[in-house]
Design an enzyme around this catalytic site. Structure first.
Site, mmCIF file in Angstrom:
data_model
loop_
_atom_site.group_PDB
_atom_site.id
_atom_site.type_symbol
_atom_site.label_atom_id
_atom_site.label_comp_id
_atom_site.label_asym_id
_atom_site.label_seq_id
_atom_site.Cartn_x
_atom_site.Cartn_y
_atom_site.Cartn_z
ATOM 1 C CD1 TRP A 99 -4.571 32.650 -18.246
ATOM 2 C CD2 TRP A 99 -2.422 32.066 -18.039
ATOM 3 N NE1 TRP A 99 -4.161 32.964 -16.956
ATOM 4 C CE2 TRP A 99 -2.859 32.607 -16.812
ATOM 5 C CE3 TRP A 99 -1.095 31.633 -18.144
ATOM 6 C CZ2 TRP A 99 -2.017 32.735 -15.695
ATOM 7 C CZ3 TRP A 99 -0.261 31.749 -17.037
ATOM 8 C CH2 TRP A 99 -0.718 32.296 -15.838
ATOM 9 C CG ASP A 165 -5.187 26.437 -20.443
ATOM 10 O OD1 ASP A 165 -5.648 25.892 -19.415
ATOM 11 O OD2 ASP A 165 -4.413 27.420 -20.404
ATOM 12 C CE LYS A 189 -5.876 29.575 -12.191
ATOM 13 N NZ LYS A 189 -4.924 29.424 -13.282
HETATM 14 C C1 PLP Z 1 -3.858 29.788 -14.091
HETATM 15 C C2 PLP Z 1 -3.874 29.484 -15.534
HETATM 16 C C3 PLP Z 1 -2.740 29.002 -16.208
HETATM 17 C C4 PLP Z 1 -1.393 28.869 -15.531
HETATM 18 O O1 PLP Z 1 -1.308 27.736 -14.795
HETATM 19 P P1 PLP Z 1 0.068 27.333 -14.080
HETATM 20 O O2 PLP Z 1 -0.341 26.037 -13.445
HETATM 21 O O3 PLP Z 1 0.387 28.400 -13.090
HETATM 22 O O4 PLP Z 1 1.109 27.181 -15.101
HETATM 23 C C5 PLP Z 1 -2.850 28.686 -17.541
HETATM 24 N N1 PLP Z 1 -4.003 28.831 -18.198
HETATM 25 C C6 PLP Z 1 -5.109 29.303 -17.593
HETATM 26 C C7 PLP Z 1 -6.378 29.445 -18.375
HETATM 27 C C8 PLP Z 1 -5.086 29.640 -16.250
HETATM 28 O O5 PLP Z 1 -6.178 30.112 -15.646
#
Ligand code: PLP
Length: 355
Positions: A99, A165, A189
């Site tokens: 990511w 993030d 999540k």
């Molecule tokens: C799942 C995830 C993403 C991707 O998210 P999307 O909403 O599918 O773009 C980005 N960063 C982390 C840390 C994730 O766990």
């Protein structure tokens, strides 16, 4: 048989949130229309989005000067929106996995990227040491590395604007929001279904780049319009509200953290004790949310057999990401302790069976 939902995302949500959302789909609070049939500008939806925002502010103790936005496009859209809005010359990124890399790739389209450190040499099983340069527009981190099961569990001090993030560990612990310029993530999540992206942003970090920003890309558009510049993801926002109400009913994020710590140690203790298994992430870096483990070297050949055994016992979604292999048990907020216990029991039984 009872299923134990260890999916990495989308994933388990609080049952009460799903029940309430199902009812609202059919008839929202007795108004004779379903939630997904009403205008986003109706007083009913205005109240829903307002309460959702208020819950974010309350649960994370978000100070004045910050805005909470609900956008589309997922965390992945933020990988490009962040540099679009904030990278004038150079930005610093910490490389802790897939990511983080996707975020780095987008940032390079807008300016210079200084990758301050990487844990790629050991397949991202640790959080690397780094120093934050001061000649950058911002420093970007990924607090929880969903694929590798590593996590930065404390709020770091940062001499420049810190952007995080927090897709996979938001609301799992208290966060000192004032240490960040921006916190963002996909909801799917810990805070809702797929389809809505949360952004917590301090207004004073915006408006500093010289490039022209399209309206939809400019965070200031969404601040000004209260996330209603265009039609927001109404249904995911409703489920998010119900999920946050559930977090609040349990005592908030401090209580969530205690529960998550207890769940994670239950599983990590078994991984460390059971001679058939071993953890993949370095101990200090272990994530409370995504717990990654493999068969011990001596028992590698039994991987498929354990997977089948676990499946037969109701475990769902424990296959590790293809880049790590083995197993990953995602233990998000909504995963009950009973499910972690069920997995631990399964590991103990497998050990007995094979002894
Ligand atoms: C799942 C995830 C993403 C991707 O998210 P999307 O909403 O599918 O773009 C980005 N960063 C982390 C840390 C994730 O766990």
């Amino acid at each position: 048989m009872k299923k134990h939902n260890f999916n990495a995302g989308p994933c388990i949500l609080p049952k009460i949130a799903i029940e309430n959302a199902s009812k609202a789909i059919l008839d929202l609070d007795g108004i004779g229309m379903g939630l997904i049939e009403i205008s986003h500008r109706s007083k009913e939806f205005e109240a829903i989005i307002e309460e959702t925002r208020a819950l974010w502010k309350e649960l994370l103790n978000i100070p004045d000067g910050y805005h909470v936005l609900f956008l589309g496009g997922g965390a992945s859209m933020q990988f490009c929106m962040i540099p679009f809005n904030m990278l004038e010359k150079r930005a610093a990124y910490l490389d802790t996995g897939v990511w983080a890399n996707k975020a780095i790739k987008e940032a390079k389209l807008f300016g210079e990227v200084n990758v301050v450190a990487s844990s790629k040499d050991k397949n991202y099983t640790y959080i690397p040491q780094y120093t934050i340069p001061t000649d950058v527009d911002y420093f970007h981190i990924t607090t929880n590395n969903t694929i590798y099961g590593t996590e930065i569990k404390t709020d770091i001090d940062c001499p420049v604007t810190l952007i995080a993030d927090m897709s996979s560990d938001i609301m799992s612990r208290p966060v000192d929001v004032k240490k960040y310029g921006m916190i963002y993530g996909g909801a799917q999540k810990n805070v809702g279904p797929a389809g809505v992206t949360f952004v917590i942003v301090r207004e004073d970090i915006l408006g500093k780049v010289t490039r022209v920003l399209p309206s939809m890309i400019d965070y200031r558009t969404h601040i000004k319009e209260g996330s209603m510049f265009n039609t927001p993801p109404c249904f995911p926002i409703y489920v998010m509200r119900e999920t946050l109400k559930w977090v609040k009913s349990l005592g908030g994020v401090a209580e969530m953290q205690k529960i998550n710590e207890a769940k994670a140690s239950l599983l990590y203790n078994e991984i460390d004790r059971n001679p058939f298994f071993k953890g993949t992430a370095e101990k200090e870096a272990r994530s409370l949310m995504n717990i990654c483990f493999v068969m011990d070297e001596k028992h590698i050949a039994l991987e498929d057999e354990f997977m089948d055994f676990a499946k037969k016992n109701g475990m769902v979604g424990i296959k590790g990401h293809r880049s790590v292999g083995g197993f990953r048990a995602s233990c998000y907020n909504a995963l009950p302790t009973e499910s972690v216990q069920a997995l631990v029991d399964c590991m103990k039984e497998f050990e007995k069976m094979k002894a």
